[in-house]
Design a protein around this motif. Structure first.
Motif, short mmCIF file in Angstrom:
data_model
loop_
_atom_site.label_atom_id
_atom_site.label_comp_id
_atom_site.label_asym_id
_atom_site.label_seq_id
_atom_site.Cartn_x
_atom_site.Cartn_y
_atom_site.Cartn_z
N VAL A 130 56.93 -39.21 93.69
CA VAL A 130 58.20 -38.98 94.38
C VAL A 130 58.66 -40.27 95.07
N ASP A 131 57.70 -41.01 95.63
CA ASP A 131 58.02 -42.31 96.23
C ASP A 131 57.37 -43.40 95.41
N TYR A 132 58.15 -44.37 95.02
CA TYR A 132 57.56 -45.51 94.33
C TYR A 132 57.14 -46.57 95.34
N ILE A 133 57.59 -46.42 96.60
CA ILE A 133 57.38 -47.49 97.58
C ILE A 133 56.82 -46.98 98.89
N THR A 170 46.81 -44.30 98.00
CA THR A 170 46.89 -44.80 99.38
C THR A 170 48.26 -44.49 99.98
N ILE A 171 49.30 -44.65 99.18
CA ILE A 171 50.65 -44.38 99.68
C ILE A 171 50.80 -42.91 100.04
N LYS A 172 49.98 -42.07 99.41
CA LYS A 172 49.95 -40.62 99.67
C LYS A 172 51.30 -39.99 99.36
N THR A 173 51.95 -40.48 98.34
CA THR A 173 53.20 -39.86 97.97
C THR A 173 52.92 -38.57 97.20
N GLN A 174 53.88 -37.69 97.21
CA GLN A 174 53.74 -36.48 96.41
C GLN A 174 53.81 -36.89 94.94
N TYR A 175 52.85 -36.39 94.17
CA TYR A 175 52.78 -36.78 92.76
C TYR A 175 52.92 -35.53 91.91
N ALA A 215 51.58 -46.30 86.98
CA ALA A 215 51.19 -45.93 88.35
C ALA A 215 52.29 -45.06 88.98
N ALA A 216 53.54 -45.33 88.58
CA ALA A 216 54.66 -44.58 89.15
C ALA A 216 55.05 -43.39 88.29
N HIS A 217 54.94 -43.56 86.94
CA HIS A 217 55.41 -42.50 86.06
C HIS A 217 54.61 -42.51 84.76
#
Lengths: 286, 459
Positions: free
Chosen positions: B345-348, B204-209, B358-360
């Motif tokens: 790339v973004d945790y928040i 949902t955050i759509k951060t680059q993963y 979920a983050a790493h």
């Protein structure tokens, strides 16, 4: 370091003018939208007031710790979730309520005053949305507020004037007026800028002309106050200095930290003498 | 003029604003919602629930599966190597006492060596006087945290509750909306995603993963070993196909974590117990992958280092090279799980934050996975408490940013190193084998450098 909205409100309207605000029937939906937009700007932590939001990381603990250590009786019913419960605070020149709201969240009863109706509208809107019952705002100047409250004998456990005194015409009178609103033993908290070559270089040239993090013309270096001058005003109004700390701002990271030097920004905590001097005492002394 | 009556004329408008802000009734609004009930999610809930400054906050944990009943008849296959920082966290949450009363393996020594040469590094004291890690079954960690969470009234747990959608706010005035499978909607001021490497919140955050499929699986099993003395050593041998590790559970049993390519992993899964046991012993003892030239050179350097005693401390475990135990038999069946690298790339985002896998996501070769997650728990709790103590909203992005930069500064070097080790040890190319063998021997002899790395990996 007050930003553009305070600049337009304070020097233009002046602290000496009376702002008796009454309900204007000509206020339209447009005005409401304008205030909403302004409120959003005040309350965007990454927006034009981001420096004031991040300054809370220093000034809120400074005020909280100052009150809890010097006025234990004011916060006798506090708890870890409401460390300032029971304490009454006046925030002078509150702007959009950034500091007032935070102090309110810690349990204090906060009254924020500002001569600008746009600022007070923004502050009130936000406090309503946050359902903070213990924070109220008024369009007013410090001297008129003081005159009004003297007749009502209202005094506060603490008076805060953060990033304000560098904008006033008569700082000595300002401090005197703030002190008169304090209970005996009450705390006065000031954050402001020093009058040094460093503050000219960083706060005026650097912030306003090079980095553009503060709108040009926000500060007048001639109105900056040295710690010695401020302590002098504090002493002559019947207060005693408790603590003075330097602060440093990193505009690239939007971070404030405590500093060993007061050469640019600094914070002061003073307390009013707790002995109430009555007319009888003065007569006896004479 | 006393009081501010500007807003009284616009009470209708204010009323509408209030409605938009507080659409939810009291029962469906929570101050903080944690999505995901694994070890890291439960630890987060406990930590927040035990923070005094958050005592008036309503916290909810959402877990999609049923409440697990802990089974202790045999060892559970998924285990973690907890570092001292993680053990301290579990102690502070009151969970460690349950683990201590039940069972765990102590690691007093770690030996890591290369299949292509004799190069090795050992960690720990020669007299085995100090614990450097603890091997605990994941289910036991989770059960212990659940027991403690039951005691915290302000934290509610909803099992069998799946989140189907997150709606994050566009500005600070709005709330996060969480839609559940049954169609109901919850609101919150802060959503914490502890929902694993396929995190719905991260999507949902759509951060680059940044992700990398290792094309490997980790084969896990419980093994009976032949160790005569105390079983307090963790063994890891780097094979060209991936590392094989034996983690001590007690004097009789060790847990196997064998990372290898998918084809080999699948064939290992199909093997009958006795053949599987033979294959493990071969992997631990076989010298077929030895590179004679590298062996020669690194042996000379090893002797030289012993003579010079470069920076070596008395009583270091590297003075003694032990031989790993042999495996007697497997208890129960083996299983496997896929391996990958992942980093957001973004945790928040607005009122949203990711913790744990979920983050790493990291390769298990260095035993860091859950330890990084527990580190996230401590850092996020600190950031939220600082926000609240400063009168800010607990979902304030100023403080979430602080959490993000603290943790990325910590997690990224670890992940890069782990990935680097995976690449370095995944080759049989002589120059690299030579480099890593000599490097490992030198590293092993530099006690002060080793201590530095052990310390860094421990918090």
């Amino acid at each position: 370091m007050l930003l553009k909205h305070c600049v337009t409100s304070l020097p233009v309207r002046g602290l000496s003018s009376v702002r008796n605000y009454s309900i204007k029937s000509t206020l339209s939906e447009n005005e409401i939208q304008k205030f909403s937009k302004m409120a959003k700007e005040w309350w965007d932590v990454n927006g034009p007031f981001s420096g004031l939001h991040s300054l809370n990381k220093l000034r809120v603990p400074f005020i909280r710790n100052g009150i809890c250590s010097h006025q234990k009786s004011a916060v006798v019913n506090n708890s870890p979730t409401s460390p300032l419960a029971g304490c009454s605070i006046l925030d002078v020149g509150c702007g959009g309520g950034i500091l007032s709201t935070s102090l309110g969240r810690l349990g204090a009863s906060v009254t924020g005053i500002d001569p600008s109706e746009e600022n007070i509208a923004a502050a009130s809107l936000h406090a309503n949305k946050m359902r903070l019952q213990n924070v109220t705002f008024e369009v007013n100047t410090i001297e008129h507020f003081q005159a009004l409250n003297t007749s009502l004998s209202t005094t506060f456990d603490a008076v805060v004037a953060s990033e304000v005194i560098e904008h006033v015409e008569n700082p000595k009178f300002f401090i005197q007026t703030c002190t008169e609103l304090l209970k005996p033993g009450g705390s006065l908290f000031i954050t402001t800028l020093n009058k040094t070559p460093a503050s000219w270089a960083l706060a005026i040239c650097g912030a306003e002309y090079i980095l553009n993090v503060v709108p040009r013309g926000t500060h007048d270096w001639n109105k900056f106050i040295t710690p010695d001058e401020l302590i002098d005003y504090i002493n002559s109004s019947g207060c005693q200095l408790r603590q003075i700390c330097g602060m440093a701002y990193n505009p690239f990271m939007n971070k404030w930290k405590w500093s060993r030097t007061t050469s640019v920004n600094y914070a002061v905590h003073a307390t009013k003498s707790s002995q109430v001097v009555t007319d009888d005492v003065i007569q006896n002394l004479n | 003029m006393k009081g501010f009556s500007f807003l009284s004329k616009y009470s209708n408008t204010i009323h509408n604003w209030r409605l938009n802000y507080s659409t939810a009734s009291r029962s469906s609004h929570y101050d903080i919602i944690i999505s995901g009930g694994g070890m890291v999610g439960f630890a987060m809930a406990c930590r927040l629930g035990r923070s005094d400054c958050l005592a008036n906050k309503r916290i909810l944990l959402l877990e999609s599966s049923n409440k697990k009943q802990l089974k202790l008849d045999s060892y559970n296959l998924r285990v973690s190597a907890l570092n001292p920082g993680s053990k301290s966290l579990l102690e502070s949450l009151g969970a460690w006492q349950h683990i201590e009363k039940t069972r765990f393996g102590s690691v007093k020594k770690m030996q890591v060596w290369d299949a292509c040469s004799d190069a090795a590094v050992t960690f720990g004291k020669a007299d085995l006087s100090e614990d450097i890690a603890w091997i605990v079954e994941n289910d036991l960690v989770q059960d212990s945290l659940m027991k403690e969470l039951d005691k915290i009234e302000q934290v509610e747990v909803q099992y069998k509750t799946k989140v189907t959608n997150y709606r994050l706010p566009k500005n600070a005035d709005e709330l996060v909306q969480v839609t559940l499978e049954d169609g109901s909607c919850l609101t919150t001021d802060l959503i914490i995603g502890a929902d694993g490497f396929n995190s719905g919140l991260r999507q949902t955050i759509k951060t680059q993963y940044i992700s990398y499929d290792y094309n490997q699986m980790a084969v896990v099993a419980t093994l009976r070993i032949s160790e005569g003395d105390e079983n307090v050593t963790a063994w890891q041998r780097f094979l060209p196909t991936g590392p094989i590790a034996l983690l001590p559970l007690n004097n009789e049993f060790s847990s196997l974590v064998w990372s290898t390519d998918k084809i080999t992993a699948k064939s290992l899964l199909d093997l009958p117990p006795d053949v599987f046991t033979d294959r493990i012993n071969q992997a631990l003892w076989n010298n077929d992958d030895r590179n004679p030239m590298v062996q020669n050179v690194s042996e000379r350097i090893f002797q030289m280092l012993k003579v010079c005693r470069v920076n070596s401390l008395e009583g270091s475990a590297s003075d003694i090279r032990q031989l790993p135990p042999s495996v007697v038999e497997i208890k129960g069946r083996q299983a496997a799980f896929p391996l990958g690298l992942g980093h957001a790339v973004d945790y928040i985002s607005n009122k949203a934050v990711l913790i744990g896998d979920a983050a790493h996501r990291v390769h298990p070769l260095a035993g860091q996975g859950v330890n990084l997650g527990f580190g996230d728990v401590i850092a996020l709790n600190d950031a939220i408490c600082e926000a609240v103590n400063n009168g800010a909203d607990h979902g304030s992005s100023l403080y979430l940013k602080q959490y993000q930069s603290n943790r990325q500064m910590r997690n990224l070097p670890v992940m890069a190193s782990v990935h680097g080790l995976h690449l370095l040890y995944g080759t049989t190319w002589t120059p690299l084998v030579m480099l890593r063998s000599i490097g490992l021997n030198v590293f092993d002899s530099l006690s002060s450098v080793k201590s530095f790395f052990t310390q860094r990996a421990s918090v």
